[in-house]
Scaffold this motif. Structure first.
Motif, PDB file in Angstrom:
ATOM      1  N   ALA A   8       0.815  -1.220   0.000  1.00 52.15           N
ATOM      2  CA  ALA A   8       0.000   0.000   0.000  1.00 52.15           C
ATOM      3  C   ALA A   8       0.845   1.264   0.000  1.00 52.15           C
ATOM      4  O   ALA A   8       1.895   1.326   0.641  1.00 52.15           O
ATOM      5  CB  ALA A   8      -0.912   0.005   1.230  1.00 52.15           C
ATOM      6  N   PRO A   9       0.346   2.314  -0.663  1.00 52.93           N
ATOM      7  CA  PRO A   9       1.023   3.617  -0.624  1.00 52.93           C
ATOM      8  C   PRO A   9       0.612   4.386   0.628  1.00 52.93           C
ATOM      9  O   PRO A   9      -0.557   4.373   1.026  1.00 52.93           O
ATOM     10  CB  PRO A   9       0.470   4.314  -1.874  1.00 52.93           C
ATOM     11  N   VAL A  20      -3.040  -0.346   6.917  1.00 54.09           N
ATOM     12  CA  VAL A  20      -2.871  -1.483   7.834  1.00 54.09           C
ATOM     13  C   VAL A  20      -4.222  -2.078   8.226  1.00 54.09           C
ATOM     14  O   VAL A  20      -4.415  -3.300   8.204  1.00 54.09           O
ATOM     15  CB  VAL A  20      -2.088  -1.031   9.085  1.00 54.09           C
ATOM     16  N   GLN A  21      -5.179  -1.221   8.571  1.00 59.13           N
ATOM     17  CA  GLN A  21      -6.468  -1.712   9.053  1.00 59.13           C
ATOM     18  C   GLN A  21      -7.351  -2.274   7.953  1.00 59.13           C
ATOM     19  O   GLN A  21      -8.364  -2.904   8.235  1.00 59.13           O
ATOM     20  CB  GLN A  21      -7.207  -0.599   9.807  1.00 59.13           C
ATOM     21  N   ASN A  25      -0.245  -5.983   3.578  1.00 55.70           N
ATOM     22  CA  ASN A  25       0.852  -6.765   4.163  1.00 55.70           C
ATOM     23  C   ASN A  25       2.111  -5.931   4.335  1.00 55.70           C
ATOM     24  O   ASN A  25       2.975  -6.237   5.156  1.00 55.70           O
ATOM     25  CB  ASN A  25       1.197  -7.964   3.276  1.00 55.70           C
ATOM     26  N   ALA A  26       2.219  -4.884   3.533  1.00 61.42           N
ATOM     27  CA  ALA A  26       3.389  -4.004   3.588  1.00 61.42           C
ATOM     28  C   ALA A  26       2.969  -2.632   3.089  1.00 61.42           C
ATOM     29  O   ALA A  26       1.970  -2.491   2.374  1.00 61.42           O
ATOM     30  CB  ALA A  26       4.534  -4.562   2.730  1.00 61.42           C
ATOM     31  N   VAL A  27       3.736  -1.622   3.491  1.00 64.33           N
ATOM     32  CA  VAL A  27       3.478  -0.261   3.028  1.00 64.33           C
ATOM     33  C   VAL A  27       4.776   0.342   2.532  1.00 64.33           C
ATOM     34  O   VAL A  27       5.859  -0.062   2.939  1.00 64.33           O
ATOM     35  CB  VAL A  27       2.888   0.628   4.151  1.00 64.33           C
ATOM     36  N   VAL A  60       3.046  -5.689   9.762  1.00 66.40           N
ATOM     37  CA  VAL A  60       3.135  -5.085   8.432  1.00 66.40           C
ATOM     38  C   VAL A  60       4.539  -4.555   8.213  1.00 66.40           C
ATOM     39  O   VAL A  60       5.093  -3.844   9.065  1.00 66.40           O
ATOM     40  CB  VAL A  60       2.103  -3.942   8.287  1.00 66.40           C
ATOM     41  N   ARG A  61       5.137  -4.896   7.075  1.00 62.11           N
ATOM     42  CA  ARG A  61       6.486  -4.439   6.745  1.00 62.11           C
ATOM     43  C   ARG A  61       6.452  -3.013   6.202  1.00 62.11           C
ATOM     44  O   ARG A  61       5.459  -2.574   5.628  1.00 62.11           O
ATOM     45  CB  ARG A  61       7.139  -5.370   5.721  1.00 62.11           C
ATOM     46  N   VAL A  62       7.579  -2.301   6.371  1.00 65.82           N
ATOM     47  CA  VAL A  62       7.668  -0.900   5.940  1.00 65.82           C
ATOM     48  C   VAL A  62       8.870  -0.721   5.023  1.00 65.82           C
ATOM     49  O   VAL A  62      10.004  -1.037   5.394  1.00 65.82           O
ATOM     50  CB  VAL A  62       7.789   0.053   7.145  1.00 65.82           C
TER      51      VAL A  62
END
Length: 803
Positions: A8-9, A20-21, A25-27, A60-62
């Motif tokens: 996600a952006p 996240v909500q 899985n990652a941003v 969630v990965r960043v």
């Protein structure tokens, strides 16, 4: 098959919560520095720390976008910033600058690196090269289709990431100079001014006549929407499904991520794609410039472009039946529902009451004819689009504005309650993070009702508004003991908090809290000055071989053998100049080049480094050489020369060349190619071409795009039917060659594109005169300079650079 990641952006903390909500899985997000969306809010250093905590606690990965080209004088600060990101547990960096990436790999070899789409990976050869130098993931060019993507996924071990939704660039990312050449704002530096969203007309160069088209926005693309065929992308082996939109609002992030989360999960569970009408309607409402499945899923030409509307169009809901201007009533035949509070594309504002005959209501349904109060202009049969939806806004805002934990991570628990001892509680997650708390209370014998397993389990499962859900629980319980419920609740809370702290940290980082430094080594440059030219065809070649030049770059693969023969007959070195975009199968057409006895080649793609490994190679400026680390990386790979980026100014070039001894060339004359695109404005507008076939109209190069200032940008096509848009003015630095020579550039390059043989002769004579005359202008150079100055020239970025 690898686990599918939904990426996600994130442009703000609210967008992070929304992502996240709603199941990301990652941003990916940007800090205040070195981010390719400089006008987004972005995160300062403290906000980055908080973002990491919020995301990692929730599993969630960043990824941080450091995907701009790095200037020489920024490298030290860049490395310091990267070390900060490493220390605060950022999962990975997204990078464009290959020299910066190689520097990180040397000092922080365990930092996960992702190759940005700005690195233009568009073939298996590109991906394998990036994998070989240490990248863990490659974000593929948005121009590739699923068959090409599958071929790449099947033949490489690196993670593959693909855009599946959001805005498209009409130009290959990382290859666009249009914004910087026109407005000094570089897309390679995160400051694209989006010239592709501006008005243009197409003109016939030969006649000066305007070519009629259906709209004014001839370079404006539709938005990508692959949700209904997400199965094809997953089945191709793609690991990460990327949503575009760091500039978008959190409501957009929530809507798109929630929609794709449902679609991906449904497909992984049932092996069927089931996307409801409501989801499609939500995606249209939240933002679209018309949707396309993109080149990704086979759309081409007109189906990828939107020449009518360069901004949000909304959801089509019906047509105007009538407009009573006196009564201020607009009658609409609905093809979708319309509610009080919704916004439409007519008149601005929001819908008030909805009138059905004599009844006033809050909603009109699909198939009904309703009236609304309206002030403005409308015509019968005019299409109406819904641009905002109150119900949708309320639904998606509830996912991130109320701090509810909607997505839970499974954890397992253990509790030991032994008479005369302290209670011990343990939690662990599915990634191996563990936490343990020993309570202060000593467990006593029960005086009345003993503690039961059922009561203990009930209390431990009360995780409430935490991001956890208890899966398995082991209870080691002595008979007939007593323990206050408040103690169990307290140690449960403490253990959850401790587990959350454990989840923030990345455990296997080897270089945390170590100091790292960046100190490049100065180099001695003792180089002779040389002149090289680039030409497109035999006619131009026959003209340039008559002049005193060091080498000739030649672009036409179909006549390269003839070109080499002509070169040898005139004692001139002819070097084939390979295309800047070479897709998977297209390398087959270059096999004969590889087999030629000629020792040198000029390349503009990363995959060409290994493909032409039997030859000496010259790096063209398409590979965006912005600093000494990039130059020296290419030197280590075997490059004999590097052409410096056209976006650097004199001072920046000088700062860069202090730290390399490789031969460096700079383009000192030519119409700069500002875009390269799979989209052919000539073919689509002139004859609605949808075939991958070079037609007469396109190959003649007789068309140009004209902007609102009257500037004309010529169009031409390469052997693979790709369109190049050239600058309206040629770069010319005849009177600045001495300065370039003094700062370390030792190869001056003249790029000829549309020039006639007489124009080529005029330019060559002038430049040779200046070089041979110790950089002083003479009769020929003065005459050319005055002529070009009157027609309009640019010194490109030599004296302005980019931000």
């Amino acid at each position: 098959m690898k686990e599918v990641e939904l990426l996600a952006p994130v442009g703000s903390f609210e967008s992070l919560k929304a992502a996240v909500q709603n199941g990301a899985n990652a941003v990916y997000l940007g800090g205040k520095d070195f981010s390719a969306r400089a006008s987004a809010n972005n995160f300062d250093r403290e906000e980055l720390r908080e973002a990491i905590k919020y995301a990692h606690i929730r599993g969630v990965r960043v990824f941080v976008t450091t995907n701009t080209l790095i200037k020489q004088n920024e490298l030290k600060d860049f490395i310091e910033y990267v070390k900060f990101l490493y220390d605060i547990n950022i999962d990975a960096l997204i990078l464009q600058d290959i020299g910066a990436a190689m520097t990180i790999k040397k000092i922080l070899p365990d930092f996960e690196l992702h190759a940005s789409t700005q690195m233009v990976a568009h073939s298996l050869e590109d991906v394998k090269y990036l994998e070989s130098i240490g990248f863990d993931r490659v974000v593929l060019a948005r121009e590739l289709n699923v068959e090409e993507i599958k071929h790449i996924c099947d033949n490489t071990n690196v993670d593959i990431e693909v855009f599946v939704h959001g805005a498209l660039c009409v130009c290959y990312s990382g290859q666009c100079l249009m914004s910087s050449m026109i407005g000094n704002r570089s897309g390679n530096r995160g400051r694209c001014a989006q010239p592709c969203r501006q008005r243009y007309t197409m003109i016939d160069i030969n006649t000066g006549e305007e070519v009629s088209s259906e709209g004014d926005y001839l370079l404006s693309t539709r938005d990508l929407n692959a949700i209904e065929e997400i199965n094809q992308i997953i089945d191709a082996g793609v690991h990460s499904l990327k949503i575009e939109g760091r500039m978008k609002k959190p409501e957009y992030v929530a809507t798109v991520i929630g929609s794709y989360r449902d679609a991906v999960d449904d497909y992984l569970r049932s092996k069927k794609v089931n996307v409801s009408h409501d989801i499609i309607a939500d995606l249209y409402t939240i933002f679209n410039r018309k949707f396309t499945k993109g080149l990704l899923l086979g759309d081409v030409g007109k189906d990828v472009m939107n020449s009518q509307v360069p901004n949000n169009q909304g959801l089509y809901i019906g047509k105007v039946v009538d407009y009573n201007k006196k009564a201020k009533r607009l009658k609409i035949a609905l093809e979708e529902n319309l509610k009080k509070g919704d916004g439409i594309n007519l008149g601005g504002g929001v819908i008030g009451r909805i009138i059905k005959g004599n009844e006033i209501t809050d909603i009109g349904y699909k198939g009904e004819t309703i009236e609304i109060d309206f002030i403005g202009e409308a015509r019968r049969n005019q299409m109406i689009f819904k641009t905002s939806d109150t119900q949708l806004m309320d639904k998606v805002q509830s996912t991130f504005k109320q701090d509810k934990e909607l997505v839970k991570s499974y954890i397992d628990g253990e509790i030991s309650l032994k008479l005369g001892r302290n209670p011990i509680i343990k939690f662990k997650d599915l990634k191996g993070n563990k936490a343990e708390i020993i309570g202060d209370f000593i467990i006593e014998k029960a005086l009345k009702v003993p503690m039961s397993e059922e009561k203990i389990e009930t209390q431990l499962r009360k995780l409430g508004n935490t991001p956890y859900q208890l899966r398995d629980l082991k209870i080691d319980l002595d008979d007939n003991i007593s323990l206050p419920i408040s103690v169990i609740n307290q140690i449960r809370r403490e253990c959850i908090d401790k587990l959350s702290e454990e989840r923030i940290e990345i455990k296997d980082r080897k270089y945390k809290d170590e100091k790292v430094s960046y100190s490049p080594q100065r180099a001695i440059r003792l180089k002779d000055k040389n002149l090289r030219v680039k030409v497109k065809n035999l006619e131009q070649l026959r003209e340039v071989v008559n002049f005193e030049i060091d080498a000739i770059y030649y672009e036409d693969a179909s006549t390269i053998e003839d070109a080499i023969t002509i070169g040898k007959e005139n004692n001139k070195k002819v070097i084939y100049s390979a295309p800047r975009i070479i897709r998977n199968k297209e390398y087959n057409r270059l096999n004969k080049i590889k087999e030629l006895n000629e020792e040198s080649i000029q390349i503009g793609t990363l995959g060409s480094i290994d493909f032409f490994k039997n030859k000496n190679f010259c790096i063209d400026y398409y590979l965006n050489t912005f600093n000494s680390e990039t130059i020296n990386h290419f030197k280590e790979e075997g490059a004999t020369t590097v052409c410096i980026s056209q976006e650097l100014n004199m001072n920046e070039i000088e700062e860069t060349l202090i730290y390399t001894d490789l031969d460096v060339e700079s383009v000192v004359y030519g119409f700069a190619p500002m875009m390269i695109s799979e989209y052919c404005p000539m073919g689509v507008i002139v004859r609605n071409c949808k075939k991958d076939k070079r037609c007469k109209e396109c190959s003649e190069g007789r068309y140009a795009l004209k902007d609102f200032k009257g500037e004309e940008y010529r169009l031409s096509q390469d052997i693979f039917c790709r369109t190049t848009i050239y600058n309206s003015k040629p770069t010319c630095v005849l009177d600045n060659l001495e300065e370039l020579n003094n700062i370390g550039v030792n190869i001056f390059r003249l790029d000829f594109t549309r020039e006639s043989t007489s124009e080529i002769r005029e330019v060559l004579e002038a430049y040779i005169e200046v070089i041979n005359n110790n950089f002083r202008l003479g009769d020929k150079s003065n005459r050319l300079y005055k002529k070009l100055d009157q027609e309009g020239i640019t010194t490109s970025h030599f004296y302005k650079g980019v931000e």
